[in-house]
Design a protein around this motif. Sequence first.
Motif, PDB file in Angstrom:
ATOM      1  N   LYS A   2     -13.919 -16.930  25.767  1.00  0.00           N
ATOM      2  CA  LYS A   2     -12.890 -17.927  26.008  1.00  0.00           C
ATOM      3  C   LYS A   2     -13.286 -19.233  25.334  1.00  0.00           C
ATOM      4  N   LYS A   3     -12.310 -19.903  24.828  1.00  0.00           N
ATOM      5  CA  LYS A   3     -12.609 -21.130  24.119  1.00  0.00           C
ATOM      6  C   LYS A   3     -11.491 -22.152  24.269  1.00  0.00           C
ATOM      7  N   GLN A   4     -11.718 -23.338  23.730  1.00  0.00           N
ATOM      8  CA  GLN A   4     -10.794 -24.437  23.925  1.00  0.00           C
ATOM      9  C   GLN A   4     -10.187 -24.956  22.615  1.00  0.00           C
ATOM     10  N   PHE A   5     -10.585 -24.375  21.487  1.00  0.00           N
ATOM     11  CA  PHE A   5     -10.129 -24.924  20.229  1.00  0.00           C
ATOM     12  C   PHE A   5      -8.936 -24.166  19.682  1.00  0.00           C
ATOM     13  N   LEU A   6      -8.105 -24.849  18.926  1.00  0.00           N
ATOM     14  CA  LEU A   6      -6.952 -24.244  18.297  1.00  0.00           C
ATOM     15  C   LEU A   6      -7.176 -24.184  16.796  1.00  0.00           C
ATOM     16  N   PHE A   7      -6.370 -23.375  16.133  1.00  0.00           N
ATOM     17  CA  PHE A   7      -6.356 -23.412  14.687  1.00  0.00           C
ATOM     18  C   PHE A   7      -4.945 -23.145  14.231  1.00  0.00           C
ATOM     19  N   CYS A   8      -4.666 -23.472  12.992  1.00  0.00           N
ATOM     20  CA  CYS A   8      -3.293 -23.400  12.536  1.00  0.00           C
ATOM     21  C   CYS A   8      -3.245 -23.097  11.057  1.00  0.00           C
ATOM     22  N   LEU A   9      -2.120 -22.607  10.624  1.00  0.00           N
ATOM     23  CA  LEU A   9      -1.849 -22.548   9.208  1.00  0.00           C
ATOM     24  C   LEU A   9      -0.375 -22.844   9.006  1.00  0.00           C
ATOM     25  N   ILE A  23       6.853 -24.264   7.804  1.00  0.00           N
ATOM     26  CA  ILE A  23       6.827 -23.607   9.105  1.00  0.00           C
ATOM     27  C   ILE A  23       5.401 -23.686   9.638  1.00  0.00           C
ATOM     28  N   LYS A  24       5.223 -24.318  10.764  1.00  0.00           N
ATOM     29  CA  LYS A  24       3.897 -24.465  11.360  1.00  0.00           C
ATOM     30  C   LYS A  24       3.600 -23.290  12.297  1.00  0.00           C
ATOM     31  N   VAL A  25       2.409 -22.748  12.140  1.00  0.00           N
ATOM     32  CA  VAL A  25       1.968 -21.612  12.944  1.00  0.00           C
ATOM     33  C   VAL A  25       0.678 -21.992  13.662  1.00  0.00           C
ATOM     34  N   LEU A  26       0.616 -21.700  14.939  1.00  0.00           N
ATOM     35  CA  LEU A  26      -0.565 -22.013  15.742  1.00  0.00           C
ATOM     36  C   LEU A  26      -0.969 -20.784  16.548  1.00  0.00           C
ATOM     37  N   SER A  27      -2.235 -20.432  16.495  1.00  0.00           N
ATOM     38  CA  SER A  27      -2.762 -19.366  17.342  1.00  0.00           C
ATOM     39  C   SER A  27      -3.793 -19.967  18.278  1.00  0.00           C
ATOM     40  N   TYR A  28      -3.732 -19.582  19.556  1.00  0.00           N
ATOM     41  CA  TYR A  28      -4.555 -20.258  20.554  1.00  0.00           C
ATOM     42  C   TYR A  28      -4.835 -19.325  21.724  1.00  0.00           C
ATOM     43  N   ASN A  29      -6.102 -19.211  22.091  1.00  0.00           N
ATOM     44  CA  ASN A  29      -6.497 -18.529  23.311  1.00  0.00           C
ATOM     45  C   ASN A  29      -6.379 -19.537  24.456  1.00  0.00           C
ATOM     46  N   VAL A  30      -5.447 -19.301  25.378  1.00  0.00           N
ATOM     47  CA  VAL A  30      -5.134 -20.286  26.418  1.00  0.00           C
ATOM     48  C   VAL A  30      -5.922 -20.066  27.715  1.00  0.00           C
ATOM     49  N   LEU A  31      -6.949 -19.226  27.667  1.00  0.00           N
ATOM     50  CA  LEU A  31      -7.934 -19.124  28.744  1.00  0.00           C
ATOM     51  C   LEU A  31      -7.359 -18.657  30.081  1.00  0.00           C
ATOM     52  N   ASN A  32      -7.074 -17.349  30.175  1.00  0.00           N
ATOM     53  CA  ASN A  32      -6.714 -16.766  31.462  1.00  0.00           C
ATOM     54  C   ASN A  32      -5.597 -17.557  32.147  1.00  0.00           C
ATOM     55  N   GLY A 189      -2.899 -12.445  13.797  1.00  0.00           N
ATOM     56  CA  GLY A 189      -3.719 -13.516  14.349  1.00  0.00           C
ATOM     57  C   GLY A 189      -4.161 -13.264  15.771  1.00  0.00           C
ATOM     58  N   GLY A 190      -5.138 -14.050  16.186  1.00  0.00           N
ATOM     59  CA  GLY A 190      -5.593 -13.978  17.557  1.00  0.00           C
ATOM     60  C   GLY A 190      -7.074 -14.250  17.689  1.00  0.00           C
ATOM     61  N   ASP A 191      -7.585 -13.927  18.859  1.00  0.00           N
ATOM     62  CA  ASP A 191      -9.001 -14.074  19.182  1.00  0.00           C
ATOM     63  C   ASP A 191      -9.686 -12.760  18.819  1.00  0.00           C
ATOM     64  N   PHE A 192     -10.360 -12.722  17.666  1.00  0.00           N
ATOM     65  CA  PHE A 192     -10.944 -11.484  17.163  1.00  0.00           C
ATOM     66  C   PHE A 192     -12.369 -11.253  17.668  1.00  0.00           C
ATOM     67  N   ASN A 193     -13.018 -12.286  18.201  1.00  0.00           N
ATOM     68  CA  ASN A 193     -14.370 -12.139  18.743  1.00  0.00           C
ATOM     69  C   ASN A 193     -15.357 -11.538  17.741  1.00  0.00           C
ATOM     70  N   LEU A 194     -15.197 -11.865  16.468  1.00  0.00           N
ATOM     71  CA  LEU A 194     -16.079 -11.347  15.429  1.00  0.00           C
ATOM     72  C   LEU A 194     -17.278 -12.270  15.243  1.00  0.00           C
ATOM     73  N   TYR A 195     -18.443 -11.681  15.008  1.00  0.00           N
ATOM     74  CA  TYR A 195     -19.667 -12.464  14.861  1.00  0.00           C
ATOM     75  C   TYR A 195     -20.073 -12.667  13.405  1.00  0.00           C
ATOM     76  N   THR A 196     -19.785 -11.688  12.555  1.00  0.00           N
ATOM     77  CA  THR A 196     -20.136 -11.800  11.137  1.00  0.00           C
ATOM     78  C   THR A 196     -19.041 -11.177  10.284  1.00  0.00           C
ATOM     79  N   SER A 197     -19.050 -11.532   9.004  1.00  0.00           N
ATOM     80  CA  SER A 197     -18.060 -10.978   8.078  1.00  0.00           C
ATOM     81  C   SER A 197     -18.405  -9.551   7.667  1.00  0.00           C
ATOM     82  N   THR A 198     -19.569  -9.057   8.074  1.00  0.00           N
ATOM     83  CA  THR A 198     -19.938  -7.675   7.773  1.00  0.00           C
ATOM     84  C   THR A 198     -19.571  -6.713   8.895  1.00  0.00           C
ATOM     85  N   GLU A 199     -19.047  -7.250  10.005  1.00  0.00           N
ATOM     86  CA  GLU A 199     -18.673  -6.365  11.111  1.00  0.00           C
ATOM     87  C   GLU A 199     -17.535  -5.435  10.683  1.00  0.00           C
TER      88      GLU A 199
END
Length: 281
Positions: A2-9, A23-32, A189-199
Amino acid sequence: MKKQFLFCLVVLISSPIFAQTEIKVLSYNVLNYYGNTGSRADTLAKILNYYTPDLFMVQEIKTEVGFQEIVSTLNGVNSDQYVGGTFVAQTSNPGSSWKLQQNIVYNTRVFGLANESVITSTNRDINYFKLFIKEEDIATTNDTIFLHVFVTHLKSSQGTANAQLRLEQAESMRTAINALPANSNVLCGGDFNLYTSTEDAYVHLLETGLNNSLEDPIDMPGNWHNSSFPNKEILTQSTRLNSLSDGAGGGMDDRFDFVLHSENLGQNNASLQYVDGTYNA
């Protein structure tokens, strides 16, 4: 996690549907997000007032009441009319006691909804939405541009078993993208929970030579899982070192949040295209 930051494109449309062509696009994990929580809605309103999207891709919705509160909050900061997709309780992994859902909220001045569905996986649902651009002459021409939107929340935490679940979810989503018509406009888009680009999940999502191959607009590969990653501006996860009643601590030391787009949206001559340099964490 879970996190508090947003990102956009931002994507740019070249057809003259209205004066504003961004057209503004925002993806955000809104924490439960439960809803009816008072201060949570106030905080969300501040974020949405700072960056008001036309398409809001949301993860970690706990209840339908919470989702409707999110829709209402976005309507409260903009004079345009926003509506959400249909809230469907999680169907994947029915034995899980911790069920969270994804959805979208969209500006009805810009978009209409042609279709929506749920893609099941071994861990969580993947939510799919087929949007269309509201061209000025759509009523007479029946001609428009479609945008295919996939919103997902991949399995959290490190370890081989969790990485395998992330891969399986990515495979389910990639199969659905493969089935779309060639040269489709796709956002994933979304919360992918990826740790490295080799995953494996990340590598699979960006595999080339597939129908509607995906691109990462940031394109900064590496080990995102520690603060020594040089491009800290792309990291997300958490703004705090210690947990506060809910949500993760640990600081901003991972790049968990992504918006990928299809190759078609990266073409300079496309009628709908991503604007280089407008993706921000």
